[in-house]
Design a protein around this motif. Structure first.
Motif, PDB file in Angstrom:
ATOM      1  N   GLY A   1       0.789  -1.226   0.000  1.00  0.00           N
ATOM      2  CA  GLY A   1       0.000   0.000   0.000  1.00  0.00           C
ATOM      3  C   GLY A   1       0.818   1.270   0.000  1.00  0.00           C
ATOM      4  N   ASP A   2       1.986   1.243  -0.650  1.00  0.00           N
ATOM      5  CA  ASP A   2       2.865   2.411  -0.696  1.00  0.00           C
ATOM      6  C   ASP A   2       3.503   2.482  -2.077  1.00  0.00           C
ATOM      7  OD1 ASP A   2       4.690   4.438  -0.326  1.00  0.00           O
ATOM      8  OD2 ASP A   2       5.492   3.664   1.553  1.00  0.00           O
ATOM      9  N   TYR A   3       3.378   3.646  -2.748  1.00  0.00           N
ATOM     10  CA  TYR A   3       3.942   3.774  -4.099  1.00  0.00           C
ATOM     11  C   TYR A   3       5.462   3.667  -4.097  1.00  0.00           C
ATOM     12  CZ  TYR A   3       4.107   5.316  -8.979  1.00  0.00           C
ATOM     13  OH  TYR A   3       4.298   5.379 -10.340  1.00  0.00           O
ATOM     14  N   PHE A   4       6.076   4.022  -2.985  1.00  0.00           N
ATOM     15  CA  PHE A   4       7.524   3.848  -2.819  1.00  0.00           C
ATOM     16  C   PHE A   4       7.754   2.943  -1.605  1.00  0.00           C
ATOM     17  CE2 PHE A   4       7.086   8.018  -4.889  1.00  0.00           C
ATOM     18  CZ  PHE A   4       7.876   7.812  -6.012  1.00  0.00           C
ATOM     19  N   PRO A   5       7.674   1.615  -1.785  1.00  0.00           N
ATOM     20  CA  PRO A   5       7.770   0.695  -0.644  1.00  0.00           C
ATOM     21  C   PRO A   5       9.088   0.864   0.098  1.00  0.00           C
ATOM     22  CG  PRO A   5       7.031  -0.449  -2.644  1.00  0.00           C
ATOM     23  CD  PRO A   5       7.476   0.910  -3.063  1.00  0.00           C
ATOM     24  N   SER A   6       9.017   0.942   1.395  1.00  0.00           N
ATOM     25  CA  SER A   6      10.219   1.176   2.203  1.00  0.00           C
ATOM     26  C   SER A   6      11.174  -0.006   2.177  1.00  0.00           C
ATOM     27  CB  SER A   6       9.822   1.484   3.653  1.00  0.00           C
ATOM     28  OG  SER A   6       9.074   0.412   4.210  1.00  0.00           O
ATOM     29  N   ASP A   7      10.677  -1.198   1.858  1.00  0.00           N
ATOM     30  CA  ASP A   7      11.542  -2.383   1.804  1.00  0.00           C
ATOM     31  C   ASP A   7      12.144  -2.616   0.417  1.00  0.00           C
ATOM     32  OD1 ASP A   7      11.431  -3.262   4.453  1.00  0.00           O
ATOM     33  OD2 ASP A   7       9.499  -4.234   4.128  1.00  0.00           O
ATOM     34  N   TRP A   8      11.714  -1.841  -0.571  1.00  0.00           N
ATOM     35  CA  TRP A   8      12.221  -2.054  -1.934  1.00  0.00           C
ATOM     36  C   TRP A   8      13.630  -1.477  -2.059  1.00  0.00           C
ATOM     37  CZ3 TRP A   8      10.406  -5.052  -5.711  1.00  0.00           C
ATOM     38  CH2 TRP A   8      10.987  -4.943  -6.978  1.00  0.00           C
ATOM     39  N   ASN A   9      14.486  -2.168  -2.809  1.00  0.00           N
ATOM     40  CA  ASN A   9      15.864  -1.739  -3.013  1.00  0.00           C
ATOM     41  C   ASN A   9      16.024  -1.147  -4.421  1.00  0.00           C
ATOM     42  OD1 ASN A   9      17.402  -2.927  -0.542  1.00  0.00           O
ATOM     43  ND2 ASN A   9      16.114  -4.614  -1.274  1.00  0.00           N
ATOM     44  N   TYR A  10      16.068   0.174  -4.490  1.00  0.00           N
ATOM     45  CA  TYR A  10      16.325   0.856  -5.760  1.00  0.00           C
ATOM     46  C   TYR A  10      17.825   0.848  -6.050  1.00  0.00           C
ATOM     47  CZ  TYR A  10      11.521   2.513  -5.283  1.00  0.00           C
ATOM     48  OH  TYR A  10      10.157   2.577  -5.155  1.00  0.00           O
ATOM     49  N   VAL A  11      18.185   1.138  -7.288  1.00  0.00           N
ATOM     50  CA  VAL A  11      19.589   1.081  -7.699  1.00  0.00           C
ATOM     51  C   VAL A  11      20.030   2.444  -8.203  1.00  0.00           C
ATOM     52  CG1 VAL A  11      21.266  -0.041  -9.218  1.00  0.00           C
ATOM     53  CG2 VAL A  11      19.337  -1.343  -8.318  1.00  0.00           C
ATOM     54  N   ASN A  12      21.196   2.879  -7.771  1.00  0.00           N
ATOM     55  CA  ASN A  12      21.782   4.144  -8.231  1.00  0.00           C
ATOM     56  C   ASN A  12      20.861   5.338  -7.995  1.00  0.00           C
ATOM     57  OD1 ASN A  12      24.141   2.958  -9.185  1.00  0.00           O
ATOM     58  ND2 ASN A  12      23.231   2.499 -11.165  1.00  0.00           N
ATOM     59  N   LYS A  13      20.093   5.301  -6.912  1.00  0.00           N
ATOM     60  CA  LYS A  13      19.174   6.403  -6.586  1.00  0.00           C
ATOM     61  C   LYS A  13      18.148   6.632  -7.705  1.00  0.00           C
ATOM     62  CE  LYS A  13      22.915   8.689  -4.050  1.00  0.00           C
ATOM     63  NZ  LYS A  13      23.748   9.911  -3.907  1.00  0.00           N
ATOM     64  N   ASP A  14      17.873   5.578  -8.442  1.00  0.00           N
ATOM     65  CA  ASP A  14      16.962   5.662  -9.586  1.00  0.00           C
ATOM     66  C   ASP A  14      15.562   5.236  -9.138  1.00  0.00           C
ATOM     67  OD1 ASP A  14      15.974   5.981 -12.095  1.00  0.00           O
ATOM     68  OD2 ASP A  14      16.930   4.210 -12.959  1.00  0.00           O
ATOM     69  N   LEU A  15      14.726   6.216  -8.806  1.00  0.00           N
ATOM     70  CA  LEU A  15      13.370   5.926  -8.341  1.00  0.00           C
ATOM     71  C   LEU A  15      12.445   5.668  -9.525  1.00  0.00           C
ATOM     72  CD1 LEU A  15      13.041   8.768  -5.669  1.00  0.00           C
ATOM     73  CD2 LEU A  15      13.605   6.364  -5.246  1.00  0.00           C
TER      74      LEU A  15
ATOM     75  N   VAL B   1      13.498   5.149   1.390  1.00  0.00           N
ATOM     76  CA  VAL B   1      13.617   3.858   0.727  1.00  0.00           C
ATOM     77  C   VAL B   1      15.071   3.385   0.788  1.00  0.00           C
ATOM     78  CG1 VAL B   1      11.691   4.331  -0.833  1.00  0.00           C
ATOM     79  CG2 VAL B   1      14.018   4.909  -1.547  1.00  0.00           C
ATOM     80  N   ASN B   2      15.328   2.201   0.253  1.00  0.00           N
ATOM     81  CA  ASN B   2      16.681   1.655   0.210  1.00  0.00           C
ATOM     82  C   ASN B   2      17.304   1.927  -1.149  1.00  0.00           C
ATOM     83  OD1 ASN B   2      16.411   0.233   2.831  1.00  0.00           O
ATOM     84  ND2 ASN B   2      14.905  -0.983   1.702  1.00  0.00           N
ATOM     85  N   ASN B   3      18.617   2.117  -1.163  1.00  0.00           N
ATOM     86  CA  ASN B   3      19.334   2.362  -2.403  1.00  0.00           C
ATOM     87  C   ASN B   3      20.587   1.492  -2.456  1.00  0.00           C
ATOM     88  OD1 ASN B   3      20.117   3.930  -4.869  1.00  0.00           O
ATOM     89  ND2 ASN B   3      21.816   4.500  -3.541  1.00  0.00           N
ATOM     90  N   VAL B   4      20.821   0.876  -3.619  1.00  0.00           N
ATOM     91  CA  VAL B   4      21.988   0.029  -3.838  1.00  0.00           C
ATOM     92  C   VAL B   4      22.834   0.665  -4.930  1.00  0.00           C
ATOM     93  CG1 VAL B   4      22.804  -2.261  -4.519  1.00  0.00           C
ATOM     94  CG2 VAL B   4      20.687  -2.026  -3.203  1.00  0.00           C
ATOM     95  N   SER B   5      24.124   0.744  -4.743  1.00  0.00           N
ATOM     96  CA  SER B   5      25.010   1.328  -5.756  1.00  0.00           C
ATOM     97  C   SER B   5      25.200   0.353  -6.909  1.00  0.00           C
ATOM     98  CB  SER B   5      26.378   1.670  -5.151  1.00  0.00           C
ATOM     99  OG  SER B   5      26.244   2.660  -4.167  1.00  0.00           O
ATOM    100  N   GLY B   6      25.350   0.923  -8.105  1.00  0.00           N
ATOM    101  CA  GLY B   6      25.556   0.103  -9.297  1.00  0.00           C
ATOM    102  C   GLY B   6      26.339   0.870 -10.328  1.00  0.00           C
ATOM    103  N   ALA B   7      25.905   0.758 -11.601  1.00  0.00           N
ATOM    104  CA  ALA B   7      26.652   1.371 -12.697  1.00  0.00           C
ATOM    105  C   ALA B   7      26.708   2.884 -12.592  1.00  0.00           C
ATOM    106  CB  ALA B   7      26.024   0.965 -14.036  1.00  0.00           C
ATOM    107  N   GLY B   8      25.727   3.482 -11.937  1.00  0.00           N
ATOM    108  CA  GLY B   8      25.690   4.931 -11.849  1.00  0.00           C
ATOM    109  C   GLY B   8      26.819   5.492 -10.992  1.00  0.00           C
TER     110      GLY B   8
END
Length: 537
Positions: free
Chosen positions: A47-61, A241-248
């Motif tokens: 019930g959240d458009y930006f789930p707090s448990d989701w892991n985004y990559v390179n700060k790419d929302l 939210v969570n953020n994971v570093s990658g190619a960015g």
């Protein structure tokens, strides 16, 4: 007559595109493509458009992306391939509408405008079709770019009483783009728009009216404000939210590697436009002849690009503004492609996807050049040649190719023809929830219509561990599933497991199954209950 012919061609290519989205792309479907469906399901569940448990990559929302169109579909569809295809259809229509709007800011005939859209609809090559219409990741950049240019030019041209409409539309698009990713937004939209507006303003000081000049200055203010507002919202959203570093997380390359990347970028260009013949294909054959035609078309286009850009920049209209925007956007993308670690040039064909959005706009600039069919010159003949080749490429691109063919260079590692049969096998074994490496995880979850959920893992020092890139932490908690779970591994991956170490955590398979190259190790309960570090709360 020409208008009717162009319209028929467009409708035919739309038909091929729809077939590709709903049928053909299933053979190409992979875990990167599956992410938007998985995220949409996660959004509904929590019930959240930006789930707090989701892991985004390179700060790419994911703000306005393909998952946006999946969410309402999940009220009556499973999070499966049909939802993905319908979302892809919406995204494709946004891309094509963006191209259509771009052609409206130039003095083109209806037939010419329809032809340009028909050519983009044809997909051009498997690589371009995948990135524009299949996975759609870079198609999003294309339609955002189109709307940015269109709204900007309409704002410059509009009378005072209607400027606010185009200004608001532009502000919304810029804010959404920077809310998603300020770094990409700056390179793809912000700097190109600001530089294009500045140059257009400087060039028009003597010829444009004060009214037009003030409109350009106000345009730059709107763009800058959208950049600031979008970036601030991005930072606020990212904090939750969570953020994971990658190619960015880019680093500079050495001079020698820059030279290597420069040469490999040219290879990527030919792959994007379907002009890279498969080595070993007989020249004297139907396939060899067609590959020769495509190579020639890509070479001709390469020669036309600088001429078309130069011609566009000589104008003082919408074509000039588009030319400035596209040139800056391409140079920015090309600069990072050659000089940084952003692309993995060990796979130069796949890494060429970063150039797809700007090259699509470059192609459009070539195609919209004014020409005289009654007295055709070499430029006109050349444009007509590539138009015919590209406009008729829908069938080879969407239907006649496969993931392992020359139109999909070096992408076959992402696909497997066994996934459908594997899903049926897992269902027969009553296996509902398991873990596998990335390219075998999300794709199975979506293609099975959620009947079999496979969550992505890494194998670290012989032990399976959650792969948090583009996944939810919730998936790896013991509460995510009660009952049997399984590890889905290739034979090679299975040899990397330290089964003795695994047994020390009371994780021991009760049975082992085999299907082709895959091995399934079944456990009596959720292995997340016993393995360390899986529940990160």
């Amino acid at each position: 007559m020409l208008t009717s012919a162009a319209l028929v061609l467009l409708l035919i290519n739309i038909g091929f595109l729809c077939w590709y989205l709903f049928v053909g792309y299933q053979a190409y479907f992979h875990s990167d493509s599956a992410i938007k469906v998985l995220l949409a399901r996660e959004i509904i569940l929590v019930g959240d458009y930006f789930p707090s448990d989701w892991n985004y990559v390179n700060k790419d929302l994911f703000v306005l992306f393909g998952h946006t169109f999946v969410i309402p579909l999940l009220t009556f569809l499973p999070a499966g391939y049909t939802a993905h295809a319908l979302s892809g259809l919406v995204s494709s229509m946004l891309i094509l509408s963006g191209i259509w709007l771009l052609t409206s800011i130039m003095a083109l005939s209806m037939a010419h405008r329809l032809l340009v859209v028909a050519i983009v609809t044809a997909g051009i090559s498997g690589l371009m079709a995948e990135n524009l219409f299949g996975q759609v990741a870079y198609g999003t950049i294309v339609y955002f770019s189109c709307y940015c240019v269109y709204f900007s030019w309409r704002f410059i041209e509009a009378p005072q009483g209607r400027k606010w409409l185009w200004g608001v539309a532009l502000f919304v698009v810029i804010s959404l783009a920077f809310w998603s990713n300020p770094q990409r937004g700056l390179v793809s939209y912000g700097i190109p728009l600001l530089v294009a507006a500045l140059i257009f303003w400087l060039r028009g000081r003597d010829s444009n009216t004060d009214y037009q000049q003030s409109g350009v200055r106000l345009l730059m203010s709107i763009v800058f404000t959208g950049i600031v507002i979008g970036t601030l919202i991005h930072l606020q959203t990212l904090s939750g939210v969570n953020n994971v570093s990658g190619a960015g997380n880019a680093h500079w390359l050495s001079y020698d590697l820059m030279l290597r990347n420069f040469a490999l970028a040219l290879r990527g260009y030919f792959a994007i436009f379907g002009g890279l013949p498969m080595a070993g294909t007989p020249v004297v054959s139907a396939t060899g002849f067609y590959e020769a035609i495509r190579l020639i078309a890509a070479l001709v286009l390469l020669g036309l690009i600088p001429i078309a850009i130069f011609r566009a920049l000589q104008q003082k209209n919408g074509l000039a503004f588009l030319g400035l925007f596209t040139l800056i956007a391409f140079l920015g993308a090309f600069f990072f492609q050659v000089t940084t670690t952003v692309p993995d040039m060990n796979d130069s064909i796949q890494s060429s996807r970063y150039l797809v959005p700007s090259l699509v706009l470059v192609m459009v600039i070539v195609l919209v050049q004014p020409f005289n069919l009654k007295k055709p010159d070499l430029f006109t003949v050349s444009v007509a040649f590539i138009s015919v080749i590209f406009a008729t490429s829908a069938y080879p691109t969407y239907v006649a190719s496969d993931p392992y063919s020359n139109t999909n260079w070096n992408t076959s590692k992402q696909y497997t023809s066994q996934h459908t049969a594997l899903i049926e096998f897992l269902a027969e074994q009553n296996l509902k929830y398991g873990y596998g490496t990335y390219w075998n995880a999300g794709v199975i979850s979506v293609l099975s219509n959620e009947n079999v959920l496979v969550r992505q893992i890494l194998i670290d020092e012989g032990i399976p561990k959650p792969m948090h890139l583009l996944s939810s932490k919730r998936w790896f908690r013991p509460s995510a599933w009660q009952g049997e779970t399984f590890l889905l591994l290739s034979q090679q991956e299975a040899t990397a497991i330290d089964w003795g170490h695994l047994a020390s955590y009371a994780v021991k398979p009760t049975r082992e199954l085999a299907f082709g190259d895959y091995r399934m190790y079944v456990f009596a309960e959720n292995i997340a209950k016993h393995l360390p570090g899986w529940d990160s709360r």
